[in-house]
Enzyme design. Structure first.
Site, PDB file in Angstrom:
ATOM      1  N   THR A   1       0.923  -0.892   0.013  1.00 60.82           N
ATOM      2  CA  THR A   1      -0.321   0.190   0.004  1.00 60.82           C
ATOM      3  C   THR A   1       1.079   1.342  -0.075  1.00 60.82           C
ATOM      4  O   THR A   1       0.405   2.457  -0.415  1.00 60.82           O
ATOM      5  CB  THR A   1      -1.303  -0.153   1.492  1.00 60.82           C
ATOM      6  OG1 THR A   1      -1.494  -1.405   0.900  1.00 60.82           O
ATOM      7  CG2 THR A   1      -1.600   1.215   1.424  1.00 60.82           C
TER       8      THR A   1
ATOM      9  N   SER B   1       2.104  -7.510  -0.847  1.00 61.77           N
ATOM     10  CA  SER B   1       2.901  -8.689   0.362  1.00 61.77           C
ATOM     11  C   SER B   1       1.744  -9.945   0.194  1.00 61.77           C
ATOM     12  O   SER B   1       2.963 -10.686   0.589  1.00 61.77           O
ATOM     13  CB  SER B   1       2.963  -8.012   1.469  1.00 61.77           C
ATOM     14  OG  SER B   1       2.214  -7.938   2.237  1.00 61.77           O
TER      15      SER B   1
ATOM     16  N   THR C   1       1.765  -4.611   4.372  1.00 57.02           N
ATOM     17  CA  THR C   1       1.862  -5.264   5.497  1.00 57.02           C
ATOM     18  C   THR C   1       1.215  -6.143   5.854  1.00 57.02           C
ATOM     19  O   THR C   1       1.512  -7.024   7.275  1.00 57.02           O
ATOM     20  CB  THR C   1       0.944  -3.191   6.302  1.00 57.02           C
ATOM     21  OG1 THR C   1      -0.835  -3.740   5.833  1.00 57.02           O
ATOM     22  CG2 THR C   1       1.684  -2.321   5.834  1.00 57.02           C
ATOM     23  N   ASP C   2       0.954  -6.587   4.823  1.00 57.63           N
ATOM     24  CA  ASP C   2       0.053  -8.022   5.001  1.00 57.63           C
ATOM     25  C   ASP C   2       0.798  -9.434   5.391  1.00 57.63           C
ATOM     26  O   ASP C   2       1.176  -9.922   6.548  1.00 57.63           O
ATOM     27  CB  ASP C   2      -0.920  -8.611   3.946  1.00 57.63           C
ATOM     28  CG  ASP C   2      -2.145  -8.058   3.118  1.00 57.63           C
ATOM     29  OD1 ASP C   2      -2.504  -6.914   4.262  1.00 57.63           O
ATOM     30  OD2 ASP C   2      -2.779  -7.797   2.687  1.00 57.63           O
TER      31      ASP C   2
END
Ligand code: ASP
Length: 326
Positions: free
Chosen positions: A13, A55, A88-89
């Site tokens: 993101t 990610s 971030t995942d």
């Protein structure tokens, strides 16, 4: 003295923008690239767009590529620190992979964003800045791989993504962050006691993660009991227990010498052999299941994968995987 920081942009993101319908997607150019050196002449940034992927597209092969690039830059360019921007995942998995495999004392800091580049309150550039400050901080040396988001510094070993959209998503259950960013000051107030790293040059596959639930069906675990499987991690119930329905599948896995690692699906505390009923931790331990102390399922899987990739087996592998708390 000018600090030389290697910046590896991988996507996520932080590298995306929102369109007129509110959908967030990567563009041809990472929006962070418009800032050549936004944080002042004390920092020399060596910026590389090593990937541009969300990610969920990140896997052990890409993680290994990051590790190799860091080692190469350390030897050739005498870098003082590394910042990796990442979706971030799965950020916590890449961070922990690097923590376990990069044998360097220089700060390695991962960061990302919850809001894309053109959204109101976008956190990307700010997190990027605080990650650079942390990577340049002498106090960050020898702290292991760090995750910096929302003015908090977390260890790769224990941090986890806890919220789907909130900017305060990264938390360290049980222990809390080890440092804070206070305006432009990087402050540490805790430190992990021990750190291990293993040299690996390749990564194994077929290391599976299962989650236990009330009345867990044994079929999927049974399907994993084949010679192709390299390892299994199970997020068990509570202090480290499983429904008795899955015990025969566990026996099959263990008979094939497939390492079976247990963590708790509770996000605070550690898995231990406490209960002596069928499927309880005492029986699981006696059967040969390895209890991993303090990691969540996805981190235990990374640790098992790294141990296997380094060629560990048997007792050595079990010791490596089980010791986390410290
Ligand atoms: N889905 C995005 C990713 O992990 C989420 C983010 O970056 O915040 O790439």
């Amino acid at each position: 003295m000018v600090k030389k920081i290697l910046v590896l942009h991988t996507g996520g993101t932080i590298a995306m923008s929102e369109d007129e319908n509110g959908a967030v997607a990567p563009g041809a150019e990472n929006p962070l690239n418009q800032f050549k050196n936004p944080f002042g002449s004390e920092y020399e940034l060596l910026i590389e767009n090593i990937f541009n992927i969300p990610s969920p597209h990140m896997g052990p092969a890409e993680m290994l590529q990051l590790k190799k690039r860091i080692m190469e830059a350390y030897e050739k360019d005498q870098i003082d620190g590394v910042v990796i921007t990442h979706g971030t995942d799965t950020l916590e998995e890449t961070a922990y992979f690097l923590d376990l495999t990069v044998p360097l004392k220089i700060p390695i800091v991962l960061t990302g964003a919850m809001r894309s580049a053109n959204e109101i309150g976008s956190d990307g550039l700010y997190n990027f800045k605080t990650a650079i400050l942390t990577a340049a901080s002498p106090e960050a040396r020898g702290m292991g791989v760090l995750v910096v988001m929302n003015d908090e510094i977390h260890t790769a070993r224990y941090v986890t993504k806890t919220h789907t959209t909130n900017v305060a998503t990264f938390r360290t259950p049980t222990f809390g962050p080890i440092g804070l960013i206070l305006r432009d000051e990087v402050r540490f107030f805790e430190k992990l006691l021990h750190h291990v790293s293993l040299p690996i040059d390749q990564v194994v596959d077929h290391v599976y993660l299962f989650k236990a639930y009330a009345g867990m069906d044994p079929e999927l675990l049974e399907m994993a009991a084949t010679s192709k499987t390299n390892g299994v991690v199970i997020e068990a119930l509570g202090a480290g227990n499983l429904p008795p329905r899955v015990l025969s599948a566990l026996e099959k896995l263990l008979a094939l010498k497939i390492p079976v690692v247990l963590v708790s699906r509770s996000f605070n505390g550690i898995a231990q052999e406490v209960y002596a009923y069928p499927g309880g931790g005492v029986q699981l331990k006696q059967m040969g299941v390895t209890f991993c102390h303090g990691l969540n399922g996805q981190k235990a899987r990374i640790k098992l994968l790294v141990g296997l990739s380094a060629g560990l087996s048997g007792k050595e592998l079990a010791t490596f995987v089980s010791e986390a708390i410290s």
